[in-house]
Design an enzyme around this catalytic site. Structure first.
Site, PDB file in Angstrom:
ATOM      1  CB  CYS A 250      -0.897   0.022   1.229  1.00  0.00           C
ATOM      2  SG  CYS A 250      -1.960  -1.412   1.399  1.00  0.00           S
ATOM      3  CB  ALA A 251       3.670   2.051  -2.247  1.00  0.00           C
ATOM      4  N   GLY A 254       4.504   7.041  -1.458  1.00  0.00           N
ATOM      5  CA  GLY A 254       5.868   6.537  -1.320  1.00  0.00           C
ATOM      6  C   GLY A 254       6.638   6.938  -0.081  1.00  0.00           C
ATOM      7  CE  LYS A 256       4.656   4.028   7.205  1.00  0.00           C
ATOM      8  NZ  LYS A 256       3.677   4.981   6.597  1.00  0.00           N
ATOM      9  CG  ASP A 274      -1.830   2.740  -3.429  1.00  0.00           C
ATOM     10  OD1 ASP A 274      -1.366   2.978  -2.299  1.00  0.00           O
ATOM     11  OD2 ASP A 274      -3.022   2.994  -3.734  1.00  0.00           O
ATOM     12  CG  ASP A 301      -4.138  -1.732 -13.112  1.00  0.00           C
ATOM     13  OD1 ASP A 301      -3.429  -2.756 -13.249  1.00  0.00           O
ATOM     14  OD2 ASP A 301      -3.848  -0.631 -13.608  1.00  0.00           O
ATOM     15  CG  ASP A 321       1.593   2.435   5.687  1.00  0.00           C
ATOM     16  OD1 ASP A 321       1.133   2.377   6.833  1.00  0.00           O
ATOM     17  OD2 ASP A 321       1.965   3.500   5.160  1.00  0.00           O
ATOM     18  CB  CYS A 374      -1.232   6.281  10.797  1.00  0.00           C
ATOM     19  SG  CYS A 374      -2.381   6.634   9.469  1.00  0.00           S
TER      20      CYS A 374
HETATM   21  C1  SAM Z   1      -1.813   4.623   4.743  1.00  0.00           C
HETATM   22  S1  SAM Z   1      -1.888   4.884   3.048  1.00  0.00           S
HETATM   23  C2  SAM Z   1      -0.251   4.525   2.506  1.00  0.00           C
HETATM   24  C3  SAM Z   1       0.787   5.544   2.891  1.00  0.00           C
HETATM   25  C4  SAM Z   1       2.151   5.233   2.315  1.00  0.00           C
HETATM   26  N1  SAM Z   1       2.570   3.869   2.572  1.00  0.00           N
HETATM   27  C5  SAM Z   1       3.209   6.183   2.853  1.00  0.00           C
HETATM   28  O1  SAM Z   1       4.013   5.777   3.706  1.00  0.00           O
HETATM   29  O2  SAM Z   1       3.251   7.319   2.381  1.00  0.00           O
HETATM   30  C6  SAM Z   1      -2.784   3.495   2.480  1.00  0.00           C
HETATM   31  C7  SAM Z   1      -2.767   3.274   0.991  1.00  0.00           C
HETATM   32  O3  SAM Z   1      -3.467   2.071   0.718  1.00  0.00           O
HETATM   33  C8  SAM Z   1      -4.011   2.167  -0.564  1.00  0.00           C
HETATM   34  N2  SAM Z   1      -5.011   1.096  -0.734  1.00  0.00           N
HETATM   35  C9  SAM Z   1      -6.331   1.110  -0.459  1.00  0.00           C
HETATM   36  N3  SAM Z   1      -6.892  -0.072  -0.762  1.00  0.00           N
HETATM   37  C10 SAM Z   1      -5.907  -0.860  -1.232  1.00  0.00           C
HETATM   38  C11 SAM Z   1      -5.868  -2.207  -1.718  1.00  0.00           C
HETATM   39  N4  SAM Z   1      -6.956  -2.958  -1.761  1.00  0.00           N
HETATM   40  N5  SAM Z   1      -4.692  -2.699  -2.126  1.00  0.00           N
HETATM   41  C12 SAM Z   1      -3.569  -1.935  -2.073  1.00  0.00           C
HETATM   42  N6  SAM Z   1      -3.548  -0.652  -1.636  1.00  0.00           N
HETATM   43  C13 SAM Z   1      -4.709  -0.130  -1.216  1.00  0.00           C
HETATM   44  C14 SAM Z   1      -4.530   3.584  -0.612  1.00  0.00           C
HETATM   45  O4  SAM Z   1      -4.695   4.019  -1.945  1.00  0.00           O
HETATM   46  C15 SAM Z   1      -3.451   4.335   0.155  1.00  0.00           C
HETATM   47  O5  SAM Z   1      -2.526   4.916  -0.730  1.00  0.00           O
END
Ligand code: SAM
Length: 471
Positions: A250-251, A254, A256, A274, A301, A321, A374
């Site tokens: 879940c980048a 970016g 992390k 993501d 996707d 994340d 978080c």
């Molecule tokens: C907490 S944020 C990530 C923050 C990021 N890791 C950082 O450190 O800046 C959670 C992320 O999960 C993504 N997300 C939501 N559903 C998801 C899924 N089913 N699979 C992967 N990523 C997903 C969101 O688009 C979002 O960017």
């Protein structure tokens, strides 16, 4: 701007934030000021500080409107009433002062009507807190969230939540691909930015005074990134080493990913994934600035579905994340206190579980899975992990203190104890992060001691890529 004009701008911006509750308040505020370039720096800071302060104490201010039967309590003009109440019970103004600002003059708010005046008069001489406020009002949280916070912190919940009211410091992570901590600190000092080392994060620097760093050379040249210490620690627990294969599931933009890549010296591969390609795209420029060349971006996707399937068991480390309620970031995003709905939590919990299940497939036997949020709510954290371990006996939790020792190269401080990482603004001075460190048991162990490995399984136990999943 006159004091009255600043008050009018405060009301206007709060109106925008309230009517765009689906967008983060900081983005709404940026758009507001971008469209009003005539507002100078000093006025902008004054209006922003007041707006952010009001969002932090919104619950108590709202309580005052209700108690005094203020007409705004029943209407859409809530920010106007809230701002007037703030002037009375927080700034300690006399009613006559407030009337002078609300006089309908040029750029100033419309005059107070009789009902507003009656309500504000009852606030005169009072302060924000009142003995009749229930705990959830006093702590500025919604009533439905309070039991979740009590579950998280027990007796200490009041002090923990009160600590979320302090604005966060500005934290930087030094990019080890470009500089040592001492070099970055010196470069920042040459720009007049004084920093100090962080308590826990080995590559962290904390600003001594709130300043913007993004226009400066140290930032523009990729020596530092802005990143909360808690976020740095979560990325640190991934324990990225040069040559590893790492998935950041879940980048997002970016944050992390950058920290992980910095630990790898451009050797090995990080795949940033993501569901939102637009977010991944935002990381591209940051990665270039940081000089990180071993990061591949993959939108989750339809196009990548087959590719993802082939990656099962291919990664030494997977970071999840997860999207979450963001309750641990309320000191940074105070609007989140008021926009979070019970149905958001109800939707997030199964979503997090599904993401964890999908990401777990990518971990090779013996490899590590880090789940982070978080959020401070147990439903998204400890309970999520307990349920995952029930569903996936091929994984085991590793105490975070053990991982800390290896990853940070230091003894974990006593206050980092416990099976999971649970950071809080009160105890650690970070955002409220949670992280669980799990390991996929080596193949033989996962399948039980009685089953001897055939040749095929031995190959798999070596960690080569497989289709499908053992679970
Ligand atoms: C907490 S944020 C990530 C923050 C990021 N890791 C950082 O450190 O800046 C959670 C992320 O999960 C993504 N997300 C939501 N559903 C998801 C899924 N089913 N699979 C992967 N990523 C997903 C969101 O688009 C979002 O960017």
């Amino acid at each position: 701007m006159t004091p009255g004009a600043r008050v009018a701008a405060t009301i206007e911006l709060l109106d925008e934030i309230v009517s765009h509750a689906d967008r983060p308040a900081d983005l709404v505020a940026n758009a507001y000021f971008r469209a009003r370039r005539y507002i100078g720096g000093g006025d902008r800071r004054s209006v922003s500080d007041r707006v952010w302060g009001i969002l932090r104490r919104w619950g108590q201010l709202r309580w005052w409107l209700k108690r005094t039967n203020h007409p705004a309590d029943q209407t859409n003009a809530l920010p106007r009433g809230i701002v007037a109440a703030d002037l009375m019970v927080v700034e300690g103004r006399a009613l006559a002062d407030v009337e002078a600002m609300f006089d309908g003059g040029r750029y100033r708010p419309d005059p107070l009507d009789d009902a507003e005046r009656r309500a504000l008069r009852q606030m005169e001489g009072h302060s924000l807190s009142h003995p009749e406020q229930p705990d959830w009002v006093r702590l500025n949280v919604q009533e439905w969230v309070a039991p979740h916070l009590q579950e998280a912190y027990g007796e200490a919940w009041g002090r923990e939540i009160a600590a979320l009211e302090n604005p966060p410091p500005v934290d930087l992570r030094v990019n080890r691909l470009k500089a040592t901590v001492a070099e970055a600190q010196a470069a920042l000092a040459r720009e007049g930015i004084e920093t100090e080392p962080m308590r826990y994060a080995p590559d962290g620097l904390r600003l001594k005074r709130r300043l913007s760093v993004v226009a400066g050379e140290a930032f523009q040249n990729g020596l530092v990134e802005v990143q909360d210490e808690g976020s740095q620690l979560v990325a640190g627990l991934v324990d990225a080493q040069p040559g590893m294969q790492i998935a950041d599931y879940c980048a997002g933009a970016g944050g992390k990913t950058l920290a992980i890549a910095a630990g790898m010296n451009n050797k090995g591969r990080v795949v940033a994934m993501d569901v939102l390609e637009s977010r991944l795209d935002r990381s591209a420029q940051r990665l270039r600035r940081a000089g990180a060349h071993n990061v591949e971006r993959r939108a989750l996707d339809g196009d990548n579905r087959k590719w993802l399937k082939r990656q099962a068991g291919a990664f030494d480390r997977v970071l999840v994340d997860a999207p979450c309620t963001g309750t641990g970031t309320w000191r940074r995003n105070p609007d989140g206190r008021w926009t979070l709905r019970p149905e958001d939590l109800a939707e997030l919990v199964p979503k997090q579980a599904a993401i964890l299940d999908a990401a777990a497939r990518l971990v090779k036997p013996g490899g590590g899975l880090v789940y982070a949020t978080c959020s401070v709510l147990p439903a998204e954290n400890e309970r999520q992990i307990e349920a995952f371990l029930e569903r996936h006996p091929e994984f085991a939790a590793v105490p975070v203190t053990d991982v800390w020792r290896d990853a940070m190269g230091a003894e974990p401080p006593a206050e980092i104890g416990g099976p999971y990482l649970r950071l809080s603004p009160l105890r650690h001075g970070t955002d409220g992060f949670f992280a669980a460190t799990l390991v996929r048991k080596p193949k033989a162990e996962a399948e039980g001691p009685d089953r001897s490995l055939d040749q095929h399984d031995k190959v798999r136990a070596d960690g080569s890529a497989r289709d499908g999943d053992a679970s």
